[in-house]
Design an enzyme around this catalytic site. Structure first.
Site, PDB file in Angstrom:
ATOM      1  CG  ASN A 197     -11.226  -9.800 -13.602  1.00 19.12           C
ATOM      2  OD1 ASN A 197     -11.901 -10.707 -13.158  1.00 19.12           O
ATOM      3  ND2 ASN A 197      -9.997  -9.879 -13.964  1.00 19.12           N
TER       4      ASN A 197
ATOM      5  CB  ALA B  47      -5.128 -10.432   1.696  1.00 19.76           C
TER       6      ALA B  47
ATOM      7  NE  ARG C  14      -2.668 -15.607 -17.932  1.00 18.83           N
ATOM      8  CZ  ARG C  14      -2.724 -14.355 -17.299  1.00 18.83           C
ATOM      9  NH1 ARG C  14      -2.045 -13.737 -16.972  1.00 18.83           N
ATOM     10  NH2 ARG C  14      -4.049 -14.154 -17.124  1.00 18.83           N
TER      11      ARG C  14
ATOM     12  CE1 TYR D  46      -5.884 -13.411  -2.978  1.00 19.45           C
ATOM     13  CE2 TYR D  46      -6.721 -14.057  -5.150  1.00 19.45           C
ATOM     14  CZ  TYR D  46      -6.702 -13.271  -4.118  1.00 19.45           C
ATOM     15  OH  TYR D  46      -7.610 -12.208  -4.157  1.00 19.45           O
TER      16      TYR D  46
ATOM     17  CG  PHE E  65     -10.173  -3.606   1.714  1.00 23.93           C
ATOM     18  CD1 PHE E  65     -10.905  -3.900   0.870  1.00 23.93           C
ATOM     19  CD2 PHE E  65     -10.378  -2.815   2.581  1.00 23.93           C
ATOM     20  CE1 PHE E  65     -12.178  -3.392   0.442  1.00 23.93           C
ATOM     21  CE2 PHE E  65     -11.723  -1.938   2.569  1.00 23.93           C
ATOM     22  CZ  PHE E  65     -12.605  -2.457   1.570  1.00 23.93           C
TER      23      PHE E  65
ATOM     24  CG  HIS F 212      -5.226  -6.425 -11.557  1.00 19.86           C
ATOM     25  ND1 HIS F 212      -4.790  -5.920 -10.523  1.00 19.86           N
ATOM     26  CD2 HIS F 212      -5.730  -7.677 -11.137  1.00 19.86           C
ATOM     27  CE1 HIS F 212      -4.954  -6.777  -9.372  1.00 19.86           C
ATOM     28  NE2 HIS F 212      -5.589  -7.753  -9.679  1.00 19.86           N
TER      29      HIS F 212
ATOM     30  CG  ASP G 176      -6.020 -17.473 -18.002  1.00 22.84           C
ATOM     31  OD1 ASP G 176      -6.355 -17.166 -16.708  1.00 22.84           O
ATOM     32  OD2 ASP G 176      -5.191 -16.911 -18.711  1.00 22.84           O
TER      33      ASP G 176
ATOM     34  N   GLY H  39       0.620  -1.185   0.003  1.00 23.30           N
ATOM     35  CA  GLY H  39       0.022  -0.143   0.077  1.00 23.30           C
ATOM     36  C   GLY H  39       0.817   1.395   0.020  1.00 23.30           C
TER      37      GLY H  39
HETATM   38  P1  NAD Z   1      -3.551  -4.087  -2.226  1.00 19.06           P
HETATM   39  O1  NAD Z   1      -2.253  -5.034  -2.124  1.00 19.06           O
HETATM   40  O2  NAD Z   1      -3.322  -2.856  -2.969  1.00 19.06           O
HETATM   41  O3  NAD Z   1      -4.049  -3.953  -0.901  1.00 19.06           O
HETATM   42  C1  NAD Z   1      -3.712  -4.759   0.320  1.00 19.06           C
HETATM   43  C2  NAD Z   1      -3.321  -3.763   1.606  1.00 19.06           C
HETATM   44  O4  NAD Z   1      -3.157  -4.522   2.571  1.00 19.06           O
HETATM   45  C3  NAD Z   1      -1.898  -3.013   1.017  1.00 19.06           C
HETATM   46  O5  NAD Z   1      -2.242  -1.594   1.412  1.00 19.06           O
HETATM   47  C4  NAD Z   1      -1.115  -3.766   2.046  1.00 19.06           C
HETATM   48  O6  NAD Z   1      -0.042  -3.245   2.347  1.00 19.06           O
HETATM   49  C5  NAD Z   1      -1.914  -4.095   3.281  1.00 19.06           C
HETATM   50  N1  NAD Z   1      -1.504  -5.501   3.896  1.00 19.06           N
HETATM   51  C6  NAD Z   1      -1.022  -6.601   3.326  1.00 19.06           C
HETATM   52  N2  NAD Z   1      -0.805  -7.499   4.572  1.00 19.06           N
HETATM   53  C7  NAD Z   1      -1.057  -6.720   5.734  1.00 19.06           C
HETATM   54  C8  NAD Z   1      -0.793  -6.954   6.938  1.00 19.06           C
HETATM   55  N3  NAD Z   1      -0.327  -8.218   7.229  1.00 19.06           N
HETATM   56  N4  NAD Z   1      -0.997  -6.239   7.973  1.00 19.06           N
HETATM   57  C9  NAD Z   1      -1.562  -4.758   7.703  1.00 19.06           C
HETATM   58  N5  NAD Z   1      -1.458  -4.491   6.380  1.00 19.06           N
HETATM   59  C10 NAD Z   1      -1.434  -5.491   5.300  1.00 19.06           C
HETATM   60  O7  NAD Z   1      -4.553  -5.165  -2.892  1.00 19.06           O
HETATM   61  P2  NAD Z   1      -6.060  -4.607  -3.466  1.00 19.06           P
HETATM   62  O8  NAD Z   1      -6.128  -4.788  -5.134  1.00 19.06           O
HETATM   63  O9  NAD Z   1      -6.617  -3.477  -3.116  1.00 19.06           O
HETATM   64  O10 NAD Z   1      -7.068  -6.018  -2.766  1.00 19.06           O
HETATM   65  C11 NAD Z   1      -7.481  -5.725  -1.602  1.00 19.06           C
HETATM   66  C12 NAD Z   1      -8.390  -7.147  -1.065  1.00 19.06           C
HETATM   67  O11 NAD Z   1      -9.342  -7.371  -2.346  1.00 19.06           O
HETATM   68  C13 NAD Z   1      -7.259  -8.259  -1.083  1.00 19.06           C
HETATM   69  O12 NAD Z   1      -7.568  -9.015  -0.144  1.00 19.06           O
HETATM   70  C14 NAD Z   1      -7.611  -8.849  -2.500  1.00 19.06           C
HETATM   71  O13 NAD Z   1      -7.273 -10.206  -2.125  1.00 19.06           O
HETATM   72  C15 NAD Z   1      -8.977  -8.731  -2.435  1.00 19.06           C
HETATM   73  N6  NAD Z   1      -9.362  -8.840  -4.196  1.00 19.06           N
HETATM   74  C16 NAD Z   1      -8.820  -8.021  -4.916  1.00 19.06           C
HETATM   75  C17 NAD Z   1      -9.402  -8.367  -6.197  1.00 19.06           C
HETATM   76  C18 NAD Z   1      -8.718  -7.101  -7.272  1.00 19.06           C
HETATM   77  O14 NAD Z   1      -9.132  -7.202  -8.577  1.00 19.06           O
HETATM   78  N7  NAD Z   1      -7.780  -6.237  -7.012  1.00 19.06           N
HETATM   79  C19 NAD Z   1     -10.111  -9.175  -6.848  1.00 19.06           C
HETATM   80  C20 NAD Z   1     -10.643 -10.040  -5.566  1.00 19.06           C
HETATM   81  C21 NAD Z   1     -10.297  -9.761  -4.325  1.00 19.06           C
END
Ligand code: NAD
Length: 327
Positions: free
Chosen positions: A171, A76, A283, A142, A74, A190, A286, A36
């Site tokens: 997505n 992860a 890939r 994942y 969020f 992405h 997919d 982040g």
């Molecule tokens: P991102 O990596 O931008 O955001 C995740 C945030 O969590 C980051 O700021 C990171 O620093 C923080 N983080 C991770 N582990 C941490 C920890 N142990 N302690 C504190 N902070 C922590 O990802 P994103 O694209 O914003 O996704 C957010 C969530 O949505 C995720 O859980 C992801 O699995 C889920 N998701 C995303 C998508 C997508 O298309 N982007 C699709 C399905 C699910």
């Protein structure tokens, strides 16, 4: 009353913080900045930099934030390819983090959590569109880690009066309407941001993986959900839980698929750029098509998709063209 946003400095979390704040919620953020950006968190928001797996740190946050009415989760790791190489990194952060969060919620009597799950929990389904009754059979660590997190929440909510909503995103794409925050992943995987990097001249071309799938034009079909629609679903889910709604899971997409070539053509139209492309090998793993059936979110959360692909790419382009190097 406060909404505690875990992972609020990330792509989706920062948009949740922005909208919550604009809608009058009191917001606090926890993030370890692993992926982040501190710049994505507004100055006015209380920001605790640290790792949710660090129990002492998280307890300190919950001691300071005495009015937490709900959590948005969020935080992860979410790179499918990396999870295949380093599965334990994913189980450690995603599952280990959820363990500490749920235990801390119980200790501090925090009742509600809205949680980011994913279409990756379904693996390669036999049917399309994918509804909540489609069997979940993840094909990578994942997706498996997220399915375990869903189950942890289910059993904890069965054993206690904690309630949760798991939102399984398809997505996610787009950015805030004024383009002041957006997607800035160091390791971008992405499709839409990669296409826009080509439009910006940061990459030479976009590779489309395979054009012999069983779809409208042979390229893979995916379901894109706009950031504003996605955050709207989180707020509706939180309000649903606060109003006494029972724990549940919802698939979130626009229920309409777009092929990779359709996405590319829309990006060419929105940006006015040529965006060179090449067809590459398929890939592994997919599927032809991944499209959500979001009927249940409409019925129970009263959530409706407002924005389609063109709007998504317009907002993403506002962000990427004004922040070509990210934050
Ligand atoms: P991102 O990596 O931008 O955001 C995740 C945030 O969590 C980051 O700021 C990171 O620093 C923080 N983080 C991770 N582990 C941490 C920890 N142990 N302690 C504190 N902070 C922590 O990802 P994103 O694209 O914003 O996704 C957010 C969530 O949505 C995720 O859980 C992801 O699995 C889920 N998701 C995303 C998508 C997508 O298309 N982007 C699709 C399905 C699910």
């Amino acid at each position: 009353m406060t909404v505690l946003v875990l992972g609020g400095a990330g792509y989706i979390g920062s948009h949740a913080v922005d909208t919550l704040q604009a809608s009058g919620y009191d917001v606090a953020v926890v993030d370890n900045l692993a992926t982040g950006h501190a710049e994505a968190v507004p100055q006015a928001v209380r920001f605790y930099e640290g790792d949710v797996r660090n129990r002492d740190f998280l307890h300190e946050v919950f001691r300071k934030e005495t009015n937490i009415e709900g959590i948005m989760h969020f935080c992860a790791y979410s790179l499918v390819g990396e999870s295949m190489q380093k599965p334990l990194k994913y189980f450690n952060n995603n599952v280990g983090g959820a363990q500490v969060i749920l235990e801390t919620m119980e200790e501090f009597n925090v009742k509600h959590i809205v949680f980011s799950s994913t279409a990756a929990t379904f693996g390669i389904p036999d049917t399309s569109p994918i509804s909540e009754t489609t069997p979940q059979k993840p094909i990578n660590p994942y997706g498996e880690s997220k399915l375990i997190m869903e189950k942890m929440m289910k059993w904890q909510s069965t054993a206690t009066d904690m309630t949760y909503v798991a939102l399984r995103y398809f997505n996610v794409a787009g950015a805030s309407n004024d383009g002041h925050i957006g997607e800035a992943h160091k390791n971008e995987t992405h499709l839409i941001p990669i296409i826009l990097q080509v439009a910006l001249g940061k990459r030479e071309f976009i590779t489309i993986y395979g054009n012999d799938y069983n779809t409208v034009d042979g390229t893979c079909v995916r379901d894109y959900i706009d950031m504003e629609d996605l955050i709207d679903a989180h707020i509706k889910a939180l309000e649903y839980l606060k109003a006494g709604g029972k724990s549940d899971q919802f698939n979130l997409g626009s229920s309409q698929g777009y092929s990779n070539l359709e996405v590319l053509e829309t990006a060419r139209k929105v940006t006015g750029k040529k965006i060179p492309s090449k067809i590459g090998e398929r890939r592994l793993g997919d599927p032809d098509e991944l499209v959500a059936d979001s009927t249940k979110a409409g019925e129970i959360l009263h959530w409706q998709v407002k924005h389609g692909l063109e709007h998504i790419i317009e907002n993403a382009w506002k962000w990427h063209s004004s922040h070509p190097e990210g934050y």
